[in-house]
Design a protein around this motif. Structure first.
Motif, mmCIF file in Angstrom:
data_model
loop_
_atom_site.group_PDB
_atom_site.id
_atom_site.type_symbol
_atom_site.label_atom_id
_atom_site.label_comp_id
_atom_site.label_asym_id
_atom_site.label_seq_id
_atom_site.Cartn_x
_atom_site.Cartn_y
_atom_site.Cartn_z
ATOM 1 N N ALA A 138 0.785 -1.128 -0.063
ATOM 2 C CA ALA A 138 0.074 -0.017 -0.007
ATOM 3 C C ALA A 138 0.872 1.207 0.121
ATOM 4 O O ALA A 138 1.854 1.050 0.669
ATOM 5 N N ALA A 139 0.302 2.378 -0.729
ATOM 6 C CA ALA A 139 1.141 3.711 -0.702
ATOM 7 C C ALA A 139 -0.033 4.766 -0.749
ATOM 8 O O ALA A 139 -1.198 4.519 -1.330
ATOM 9 N N VAL A 140 0.478 5.571 -0.463
ATOM 10 C CA VAL A 140 -0.635 7.059 -0.419
ATOM 11 C C VAL A 140 0.342 8.380 -0.803
ATOM 12 O O VAL A 140 1.629 8.116 -0.677
ATOM 13 N N GLY A 141 -0.050 9.387 -1.295
ATOM 14 C CA GLY A 141 0.288 10.481 -1.750
ATOM 15 C C GLY A 141 -0.479 11.554 -1.546
ATOM 16 O O GLY A 141 -1.823 11.779 -1.767
ATOM 17 N N VAL A 142 0.160 12.848 -1.439
ATOM 18 C CA VAL A 142 -0.525 14.105 -1.581
ATOM 19 C C VAL A 142 0.148 14.935 -2.576
ATOM 20 O O VAL A 142 1.332 14.924 -2.790
ATOM 21 N N PHE A 143 -0.532 16.017 -3.001
ATOM 22 C CA PHE A 143 -0.101 16.961 -3.816
ATOM 23 C C PHE A 143 -0.622 18.438 -3.828
ATOM 24 O O PHE A 143 -1.763 18.423 -3.542
ATOM 25 N N ALA A 144 -0.141 19.300 -4.479
ATOM 26 C CA ALA A 144 -0.651 20.784 -4.563
ATOM 27 C C ALA A 144 -0.070 21.341 -5.813
ATOM 28 O O ALA A 144 1.338 20.845 -6.442
ATOM 29 N N SER A 145 -0.766 21.962 -6.615
ATOM 30 C CA SER A 145 -0.353 22.676 -7.990
ATOM 31 C C SER A 145 -1.145 23.944 -8.203
ATOM 32 O O SER A 145 -2.020 24.316 -7.521
ATOM 33 N N ALA A 146 -0.674 24.765 -9.183
ATOM 34 C CA ALA A 146 -1.323 25.886 -9.519
ATOM 35 C C ALA A 146 -1.160 26.194 -11.243
ATOM 36 O O ALA A 146 -0.159 25.845 -11.657
ATOM 37 N N ASP A 147 -2.047 26.833 -11.726
ATOM 38 C CA ASP A 147 -1.979 27.198 -13.204
ATOM 39 C C ASP A 147 -1.978 28.674 -13.431
ATOM 40 O O ASP A 147 -2.911 29.317 -12.888
ATOM 41 N N TYR A 148 -0.813 29.207 -14.122
ATOM 42 C CA TYR A 148 -0.819 30.710 -14.474
ATOM 43 C C TYR A 148 -1.197 30.672 -16.255
ATOM 44 O O TYR A 148 -0.289 30.075 -16.772
ATOM 45 N N ALA A 149 -2.237 31.119 -16.493
ATOM 46 C CA ALA A 149 -2.586 31.015 -17.977
ATOM 47 C C ALA A 149 -2.217 32.326 -18.587
ATOM 48 O O ALA A 149 -2.601 33.573 -18.019
ATOM 49 N N GLU A 150 -1.797 32.433 -19.914
ATOM 50 C CA GLU A 150 -1.495 33.531 -20.601
ATOM 51 C C GLU A 150 -2.973 34.104 -21.235
ATOM 52 O O GLU A 150 -4.022 33.233 -21.279
ATOM 53 N N ARG A 151 -3.026 35.165 -21.831
ATOM 54 C CA ARG A 151 -4.529 35.720 -22.315
ATOM 55 C C ARG A 151 -5.152 34.743 -23.273
ATOM 56 O O ARG A 151 -6.347 34.923 -23.091
ATOM 57 N N GLY A 152 -4.409 34.574 -24.164
ATOM 58 C CA GLY A 152 -4.986 33.595 -25.234
ATOM 59 C C GLY A 152 -5.702 32.182 -24.881
ATOM 60 O O GLY A 152 -6.841 31.804 -25.433
ATOM 61 N N TYR A 153 -5.385 31.806 -23.642
ATOM 62 C CA TYR A 153 -6.301 30.662 -23.043
ATOM 63 C C TYR A 153 -7.577 31.016 -22.445
ATOM 64 O O TYR A 153 -8.554 30.532 -22.857
ATOM 65 N N GLY A 154 -7.541 32.283 -21.736
ATOM 66 C CA GLY A 154 -8.827 32.855 -21.240
ATOM 67 C C GLY A 154 -9.779 33.412 -22.357
ATOM 68 O O GLY A 154 -10.959 33.038 -22.576
ATOM 69 N N LYS A 155 -9.328 34.010 -23.564
ATOM 70 C CA LYS A 155 -9.977 34.328 -24.961
ATOM 71 C C LYS A 155 -10.522 33.046 -25.283
ATOM 72 O O LYS A 155 -11.750 32.885 -25.676
ATOM 73 N N ALA A 156 -9.919 31.729 -25.466
ATOM 74 C CA ALA A 156 -10.469 30.631 -26.073
ATOM 75 C C ALA A 156 -11.654 29.962 -25.264
ATOM 76 O O ALA A 156 -12.439 29.450 -25.911
ATOM 77 N N TYR A 157 -11.315 29.888 -23.834
ATOM 78 C CA TYR A 157 -12.234 29.148 -23.225
ATOM 79 C C TYR A 157 -13.050 30.019 -22.119
ATOM 80 O O TYR A 157 -14.139 29.479 -21.487
#
Length: 282
Positions: A180-199
């Motif tokens: 058996a094994a376990v894990g934890v994680f954390a992350s964040a995303d910084y998106a440029e303008r074109g990503y927000g424009k698309a979605y």
């Protein structure tokens, strides 16, 4: 499909968010051997990024270490660590390519909300880039636990957008036993303008068609995520045989991405992904 990759990464490796590089060789690096895990799981995820409606889908995956080189293929994402892992409790420098096929809003049939469907579909986006990271095996609980930090950058090279996304990640993985094994994680995303424009943008014509207000998204921090994962061996141990994998991720949308009508009116700032599946380690 990040939750499935995270759960699969614990078999028998340290976990890593799949928008960033895999840290796939922790246990096998210590043991000095190769290992490949393949599997498939049911993934509970939203209709589109920012949606409050969820469905179950099937996602395949493979992750492992061969000749000291770690790789991950999970759902729509793939990456390779081109710097070989060294056996034993040690520091590990990580670097390599990463690629993502972004299906966000590429099929209107999979979106329940009629207002979001009225905005029109997006072309499937191909995102490519790379990552760098640093890991340490043998940190707290034993010679086999693993702490790692990394940052990745990927950019749309075809399809819906040509924007870049930066993703810093930290994760910790530890075996509880040979089974058996376990894990934890954390992350964040910084998106440029074109990503927000698309979605996340809504222009005047889309507003008229959907009833959602006009909105323009600025670049910035898009979200942060935290999660946990685990695995239990059914036959053999973590280094061989069948096992059950499972995991979950909570994501909080931020800034203009959270204020977009696709999220604030039609969806939710709170995003969830869950997975349960079966895998086999060679």
């Amino acid at each position: 499909m990040s939750a499935f990759a995270l759960a699969l990464a614990a078999l028998p490796a340290a976990a890593q968010e799949t928008t960033t590089p895999p840290d796939a060789g922790a246990t096998t690096a210590v043991a000095g051997g190769d290992s490949v895990t393949i599997g498939a799981g049911g993934v509970y995820l939203n209709d589109y990024e920012g949606s409050n409606h969820y469905v179950w889908r099937i996602a395949p995956g493979a992750i492992g270490t061969v000749g000291g080189f770690s790789f991950s293929v999970a759902g729509n994402r793939a990456s390779v660590d081109l710097i070989p892992n060294k056996p034993g409790p040690t520091w590990d420098i990580q670097a390599g390519p990463i690629a993502v096929v972004n299906f966000n809003r590429s099929s209107l049939k999979s979106i329940e909300d009629p207002r979001v469907r009225a905005l029109g579909k997006r072309s499937t986006a191909i995102e490519a880039g790379g990552f760098v990271g640093l890991g340490k095996t043998g940190v707290i609980t034993s010679d086999y636990d693993r702490l790692s930090v990394s940052v990745s950058y990927r950019k749309g090279v075809s399809g819906a957008h040509r924007a870049g996304i930066w993703t810093p990640t930290i994760n910790y993985f530890t075996p509880l036993s040979t089974k058996a094994a376990v894990g934890v994680f954390a992350s964040a995303d910084y998106a440029e303008r074109g990503y927000g424009k698309a979605y996340f943008d809504v222009d005047a014509a889309q507003s008229l068609a959907s009833g959602l207000p006009v909105f323009t998204t600025r670049k910035g921090w898009k979200d942060y995520s935290v999660g946990a994962l685990g695995t239990i061996a059914l036959t053999g141990d973590l280094l061989h045989g069948f096992k059950i994998v499972g995991g979950g991720t909570y994501t909080r949308m931020l800034n203009d991405f959270a204020r977009s009508p696709l999220v604030s009116i039609a969806g939710s700032r709170n995003q969830w992904i869950g997975v349960v599946g079966l895998a086999y380690t060679f």
